[in-house]
Write a protein that holds these residues in place. Structure first.
Motif, mmCIF file in Angstrom:
data_model
loop_
_atom_site.group_PDB
_atom_site.id
_atom_site.type_symbol
_atom_site.label_atom_id
_atom_site.label_comp_id
_atom_site.label_asym_id
_atom_site.label_seq_id
_atom_site.Cartn_x
_atom_site.Cartn_y
_atom_site.Cartn_z
ATOM 1 N N VAL A 119 0.839 -1.197 0.000
ATOM 2 C CA VAL A 119 0.000 0.000 0.000
ATOM 3 C C VAL A 119 0.877 1.251 0.000
ATOM 4 N N ALA A 120 1.962 1.223 0.768
ATOM 5 C CA ALA A 120 2.862 2.380 0.821
ATOM 6 C C ALA A 120 3.498 2.649 -0.540
ATOM 7 N N GLY A 121 3.839 1.578 -1.264
ATOM 8 C CA GLY A 121 4.397 1.753 -2.595
ATOM 9 C C GLY A 121 3.384 2.359 -3.550
ATOM 10 N N PHE A 122 2.126 1.931 -3.448
ATOM 11 C CA PHE A 122 1.051 2.496 -4.264
ATOM 12 C C PHE A 122 0.897 3.982 -3.965
ATOM 13 N N GLN A 123 0.912 4.326 -2.700
ATOM 14 C CA GLN A 123 0.771 5.726 -2.285
ATOM 15 C C GLN A 123 1.914 6.577 -2.836
ATOM 16 N N ARG A 124 3.139 6.067 -2.739
ATOM 17 C CA ARG A 124 4.293 6.835 -3.230
ATOM 18 C C ARG A 124 4.218 7.033 -4.731
ATOM 19 N N ARG A 125 3.815 5.998 -5.467
ATOM 20 C CA ARG A 125 3.682 6.153 -6.917
ATOM 21 C C ARG A 125 2.562 7.130 -7.258
ATOM 22 N N LEU A 126 1.492 7.133 -6.458
ATOM 23 C CA LEU A 126 0.388 8.056 -6.705
ATOM 24 C C LEU A 126 0.862 9.500 -6.585
ATOM 25 N N ASN A 127 1.870 9.727 -5.768
ATOM 26 C CA ASN A 127 2.462 11.058 -5.671
ATOM 27 C C ASN A 127 3.428 11.332 -6.807
ATOM 28 N N ASP A 128 4.395 10.434 -7.024
ATOM 29 C CA ASP A 128 5.480 10.795 -7.935
ATOM 30 C C ASP A 128 5.141 10.636 -9.407
ATOM 31 N N VAL A 129 3.984 10.040 -9.730
ATOM 32 C CA VAL A 129 3.570 9.972 -11.130
ATOM 33 C C VAL A 129 3.004 11.308 -11.593
ATOM 34 N N THR A 130 2.661 12.187 -10.648
ATOM 35 C CA THR A 130 2.126 13.503 -10.988
ATOM 36 C C THR A 130 3.264 14.486 -11.246
ATOM 37 N N CYS A 131 2.944 15.570 -11.951
ATOM 38 C CA CYS A 131 3.938 16.628 -12.165
ATOM 39 C C CYS A 131 4.369 17.218 -10.824
ATOM 40 N N ALA A 132 3.384 17.474 -9.949
ATOM 41 C CA ALA A 132 3.675 18.101 -8.663
ATOM 42 C C ALA A 132 4.532 17.200 -7.786
ATOM 43 N N GLY A 133 4.211 15.902 -7.723
ATOM 44 C CA GLY A 133 4.959 14.980 -6.881
ATOM 45 C C GLY A 133 6.388 14.810 -7.347
ATOM 46 N N CYS A 134 6.586 14.730 -8.655
ATOM 47 C CA CYS A 134 7.947 14.630 -9.190
ATOM 48 C C CYS A 134 8.716 15.903 -8.888
ATOM 49 N N HIS A 135 8.053 17.036 -9.005
ATOM 50 C CA HIS A 135 8.658 18.341 -8.750
ATOM 51 C C HIS A 135 9.196 18.435 -7.325
ATOM 52 N N GLN A 136 8.541 17.769 -6.389
ATOM 53 C CA GLN A 136 8.924 17.853 -4.978
ATOM 54 C C GLN A 136 10.054 16.889 -4.602
ATOM 55 N N THR A 137 10.522 16.081 -5.545
ATOM 56 C CA THR A 137 11.484 15.028 -5.230
ATOM 57 C C THR A 137 12.914 15.470 -5.461
#
Length: 511
Positions: free
Chosen positions: A370-388
């Motif tokens: 579930v944690a991996g799903f949550q992390r991908r849900l963030n980093d697949v977005t433009c905003a989530g990648c931007h924050q990494t």
């Protein structure tokens, strides 16, 4: 000569110039995937070879770049961009005043929330300068016909009068990316044959055949234009008694419409519209069912998913810094069970069941919990990648070739996230060049996928100091299954970052 051909000729000029560098350049991490050399970029910018105005207005006679007061007024293709940005600023200011009624908002250091000065977008002293060229043939899964895309990245700069008649240059926190297709499907080589993706990849990788990057035929002028991406640091809020330091970034995308010959406001790829989805029961159900379908979930796992537009936003506001733990600063927050009040879009049982069904069709590469799903849900977005792991919010600020002294300039072109991904991108180019089907998958944005390569081992880009690493679960000697391979180099230890229970950072071991 068509605009498309002019672009390719210019790219060849850059690549040809790159061959004058030392032999070490041939084995650099960005060979074939990015042009970052500041001297080359300066030359192409200052002789008006790769300026925005030259690429979008090739018939123009002047050989100097357009300042922003003329750029948006002179190029009808760009007329929709300033009003769209203005509308986002107005919404942002209204939201800030509603959320923090006692704080002042405006341009300048005297305000609690200091806005980006939009006067720089209508100034005779500001213009966009070329900051880099990035080969994204690794995105050919979006459109195989175009073999991926090429990104010409520009940074806004202001030129002020200095002492003794000199002019000083200051880079401003805005990037403007002109994205073109890697090829026009109708492009042909010197023999009149269509240029394949394999041939195009070989030309990028082959040090001795840079001139082969262009074909002999003249293509329609608009054939290769795809979109413009803008990224603006819309505000900064210095640390105060009420809150920590924060900077917000505004991301927008404008797709090219060949019929109207304008760049029109569009959705951002995979930027889920969290608030709209959560507020609409039907949309929430549709998004859950679509993403958890086995084929879509497997593409989501590999980082190649293309989420339908009905679930996407037309702008993204990205607050930084954002920690590793789930919070309202992250784009998916509130969609997972237990993150906030209200019904979640995805329950733990939904995700666990879907992962089992998807795994039954083959191994999952990244998402195993579930944690991996949550992390991908963030980093697949433009905003989530931007924050990494970004540098000041931008993954590619480019080396500051405008600066007079290196002590007051950016001396690295990109973030560890960007540099660490170059091996994967080159691997895809190599597969193309060999006539093989590339593996377009990618790992989490926090941890570059190296595909067995040892080039990054122990470096800051993979498992060295500051890299993200996996912490053991509470009461267990093992970590979350999605992150157990995230280790630290010899001599470093994984330590918790903030309150994170799964992901830490690699630090020097202390006694």
């Amino acid at each position: 000569m068509s605009r498309a051909l002019r672009i390719l000729v210019a790219v060849v000029a850059v690549l040809g110039g790159a061959m004058s560098l030392s032999a070490a350049e041939n084995v650099s991490l960005t060979r074939g995937t990015a042009i970052t050399d500041p001297d080359l970029l300066r030359k192409l910018d200052q002789n008006d070879t790769l300026t925005i105005s030259r690429l979008l207005w090739p018939e123009r006679n002047a050989n100097v770049p357009l300042t922003t007061d003329l750029l948006f007024a002179s190029l009808p293709q760009l007329k929709d961009i300033p009003p769209a940005i203005d509308a986002e600023f107005d919404r942002y200011v209204a939201q800030q005043k509603a959320a923090w009624p006692t704080e002042t908002v405006g341009v300048g250091e005297g305000f609690d929330v200091q806005l980006f000065d939009r006067a720089n977008l209508k100034s005779a002293n500001a213009r966009f300068v070329l900051a880099g060229i990035v080969n994204r043939m690794d995105r050919a899964y979006v459109s195989e016909e175009s073999c991926g895309e090429i990104r010409l990245i520009y940074r806004l700069a202001r030129f002020d009068a200095g002492s003794n008649g000199t002019r000083t240059a200051t880079r401003l926190p805005m990037t403007f990316n002109l994205v073109i297709k890697a090829r026009d499907a109708r492009q042909t080589d010197t023999n009149g044959k269509p240029v394949s993706c394999a041939e195009l990849a070989r030309r990028w990788l082959d040090d001795g055949d840079w001139q082969g990057l262009i074909g002999s035929s003249v293509q329609p002028s608009d054939a290769m234009l795809d979109r413009i991406e803008t990224n603006i640091q819309i505000s900064i809020a210095p640390k105060s008694a009420r809150h920590d330091f924060r900077s917000d970034y505004l991301l927008k995308v404008f797709k090219y419409n060949a019929a109207t010959k304008t760049f029109e406001e569009s959705t951002l790829e995979n930027q889920i519209d969290r608030n709209r989805i959560r507020a609409d029961n039907d949309l929430r159900r549709d998004f859950r069912d679509w993403l958890l379908a086995p084929d879509h979930l497997r593409a989501f796992d590999r980082g190649t998913v293309l989420i339908p537009e009905k679930f996407l936003a037309r702008a993204a506001l990205v607050p930084t810094p954002a920690g590793l733990d789930a919070s309202a600063l992250q784009p998916e927050f509130g969609m997972m069970q237990g993150e906030s009040k209200g019904d979640p879009v995805f329950t733990d049982s939904d995700v666990i069941s879907a992962l089992k069904q998807a795994a039954a069709r083959g191994n999952m590469q990244n998402i195993r919990s579930v944690a991996g799903f949550q992390r991908r849900l963030n980093d697949v977005t433009c905003a989530g990648c931007h924050q990494t792991r970004g540098i000041g919010g931008f993954h590619f600020p480019g080396v500051d070739w405008l600066a007079d002294t290196p002590s007051n300039s950016t001396i690295v072109p990109a973030s560890p996230h960007f540099v660490g991904d170059q091996l994967r991108r080159r691997d895809i180019l190599t597969a193309f060049a060999a006539g093989k089907r590339p593996d377009f998958s990618r790992g989490f944005a926090s941890r570059p996928q190296t595909r067995g390569s040892r080039e990054l081992a122990g470096s800051e880009y993979q498992d060295g100091w500051g890299a993200h690493c996996s912490l053991p679960d509470a009461g267990s000697e093992t970590g979350d299954r999605s992150f157990t391979s995230w280790s630290c180099a010899k001599g470093l230890a994984c330590q918790a970052a903030a309150a994170s229970r799964r992901i830490g950072m690699c630090f020097i071991k202390t006694r």
